[in-house]
Design a protein around this motif. Structure first.
Motif, mmCIF file in Angstrom:
data_model
loop_
_atom_site.group_PDB
_atom_site.id
_atom_site.type_symbol
_atom_site.label_atom_id
_atom_site.label_comp_id
_atom_site.label_asym_id
_atom_site.label_seq_id
_atom_site.Cartn_x
_atom_site.Cartn_y
_atom_site.Cartn_z
ATOM 1 N N LYS A 6 37.409 44.834 40.251
ATOM 2 C CA LYS A 6 37.870 45.827 41.234
ATOM 3 C C LYS A 6 37.693 47.251 40.698
ATOM 4 C CE LYS A 6 41.984 47.153 43.732
ATOM 5 N NZ LYS A 6 43.412 47.014 43.811
ATOM 6 N N ARG A 132 30.103 46.105 47.264
ATOM 7 C CA ARG A 132 31.063 45.075 47.704
ATOM 8 C C ARG A 132 30.439 43.685 47.531
ATOM 9 N NH1 ARG A 132 32.160 44.884 53.915
ATOM 10 N NH2 ARG A 132 29.992 44.300 53.776
ATOM 11 N N ARG A 133 29.186 43.550 47.942
ATOM 12 C CA ARG A 133 28.501 42.259 47.830
ATOM 13 C C ARG A 133 28.415 41.817 46.362
ATOM 14 N NH1 ARG A 133 23.440 43.476 49.498
ATOM 15 N NH2 ARG A 133 22.858 43.684 47.327
ATOM 16 N N ASN A 136 31.909 40.737 45.204
ATOM 17 C CA ASN A 136 32.257 39.423 45.751
ATOM 18 C C ASN A 136 31.453 38.318 45.067
ATOM 19 O OD1 ASN A 136 34.176 40.449 47.468
ATOM 20 N ND2 ASN A 136 32.824 40.530 49.246
ATOM 21 N N LEU A 139 33.134 37.523 41.875
ATOM 22 C CA LEU A 139 34.319 36.694 42.113
ATOM 23 C C LEU A 139 33.914 35.232 42.332
ATOM 24 C CD1 LEU A 139 36.451 38.996 44.449
ATOM 25 C CD2 LEU A 139 36.957 38.363 42.092
ATOM 26 N N LYS A 140 32.847 35.018 43.102
ATOM 27 C CA LYS A 140 32.379 33.647 43.355
ATOM 28 C C LYS A 140 31.917 32.984 42.050
ATOM 29 C CE LYS A 140 31.097 33.988 48.213
ATOM 30 N NZ LYS A 140 32.471 33.829 48.595
ATOM 31 N N GLU A 153 40.464 34.279 44.308
ATOM 32 C CA GLU A 153 39.194 34.786 44.834
ATOM 33 C C GLU A 153 39.418 35.457 46.188
ATOM 34 O OE1 GLU A 153 34.867 33.410 46.538
ATOM 35 O OE2 GLU A 153 36.628 32.107 46.700
ATOM 36 N N ARG A 154 40.149 34.788 47.066
ATOM 37 C CA ARG A 154 40.404 35.339 48.395
ATOM 38 C C ARG A 154 41.154 36.668 48.290
ATOM 39 N NH1 ARG A 154 42.631 31.036 50.407
ATOM 40 N NH2 ARG A 154 40.655 29.959 50.477
ATOM 41 N N GLU A 157 38.783 39.318 47.092
ATOM 42 C CA GLU A 157 37.873 39.757 48.159
ATOM 43 C C GLU A 157 38.589 40.693 49.131
ATOM 44 O OE1 GLU A 157 36.250 36.223 49.924
ATOM 45 O OE2 GLU A 157 34.685 36.034 48.393
ATOM 46 N N GLU A 158 39.848 40.397 49.426
ATOM 47 C CA GLU A 158 40.613 41.271 50.326
ATOM 48 C C GLU A 158 40.807 42.651 49.709
ATOM 49 O OE1 GLU A 158 44.255 39.212 51.230
ATOM 50 O OE2 GLU A 158 43.234 37.673 52.428
ATOM 51 N N GLN A 161 37.587 44.487 49.878
ATOM 52 C CA GLN A 161 37.333 44.916 51.254
ATOM 53 C C GLN A 161 38.146 46.171 51.581
ATOM 54 O OE1 GLN A 161 34.962 43.773 53.395
ATOM 55 N NE2 GLN A 161 35.551 45.569 54.574
#
Length: 185
Positions: A6, A132-133, A136, A139-140, A153-154, A157-158, A161
């Protein structure tokens, strides 16, 4: 780990915003601003130097810049550099001060500058989405390596975002301000 991703994404997004602001300064409004001459390079004893390293640039009035070279022999070289920089400016020398009047903008020129500003803003938005991509994707990768849970992870991602939305809204605000500046007569 998520915080590191982040922070990295936030720092990269901020750099994109800074680059956009720099590009917006290069798009000239009807008013004089020293950053208009940032791209001008002057030959100084055989090497190319930015104009702000060989001269003092000040705002004389709303439509005129005053450029004062540090050394008197540099006056003609600085004047020639401004003329050949393809900025549409015609400097006038008075002694060792070069005055650079800003020509008034026509309606068509203003519209072209607005198109240019919108294109710069869109490029910045694309850069932020790309960041952002990437974040993410990181994170994946962590999830795939089982270093974080799906919930983490979720949540990550939030947060990314939200960071993206904040920076995109800042781009929109900067663009709106620039368009307003360009349309003022």
């Amino acid at each position: 780990m998520i915080d590191d991703i982040k922070k990295d994404a936030g720092a990269r997004m901020q750099k994109s915003l800074d680059a956009l602001q720099t590009n917006f300064h290069k798009i000239r409004t009807g008013r004089a601003h020293p950053s208009i001459l940032d791209a001008v390079m002057v030959e100084y004893y055989g090497s190319q130097m930015p104009i702000n390293q060989v001269a003092n640039i000040t705002i004389e009035d709303a439509r005129t810049l005053a450029v004062t070279p540090w050394e008197r022999p540099m006056v003609p070289k600085v004047e020639k550099a401004i003329m050949t920089a393809d900025l549409g400016l015609n400097p006038a020398t008075a002694g060792n001060v070069i005055r650079v009047p800003m020509p008034p903008l026509t309606e068509e020129t203003r519209r072209n500058y607005i198109k240019q500003a919108r294109a710069e803003a869109e490029n910045a938005r694309v850069a932020i989405r790309s960041i952002r991509r990437d974040a993410n994707g990181d994170l994946k990768t962590l999830l795939k390596d089982k270093e974080i849970t799906e919930d983490d992870e979720r949540r990550g991602e939030e947060e990314i975002q939200k960071l993206t939305d904040k920076h995109v809204s800042e781009i929109d605000r900067l663009l709106e301000t620039k368009e307003h500046d360009l349309m003022q007569v």
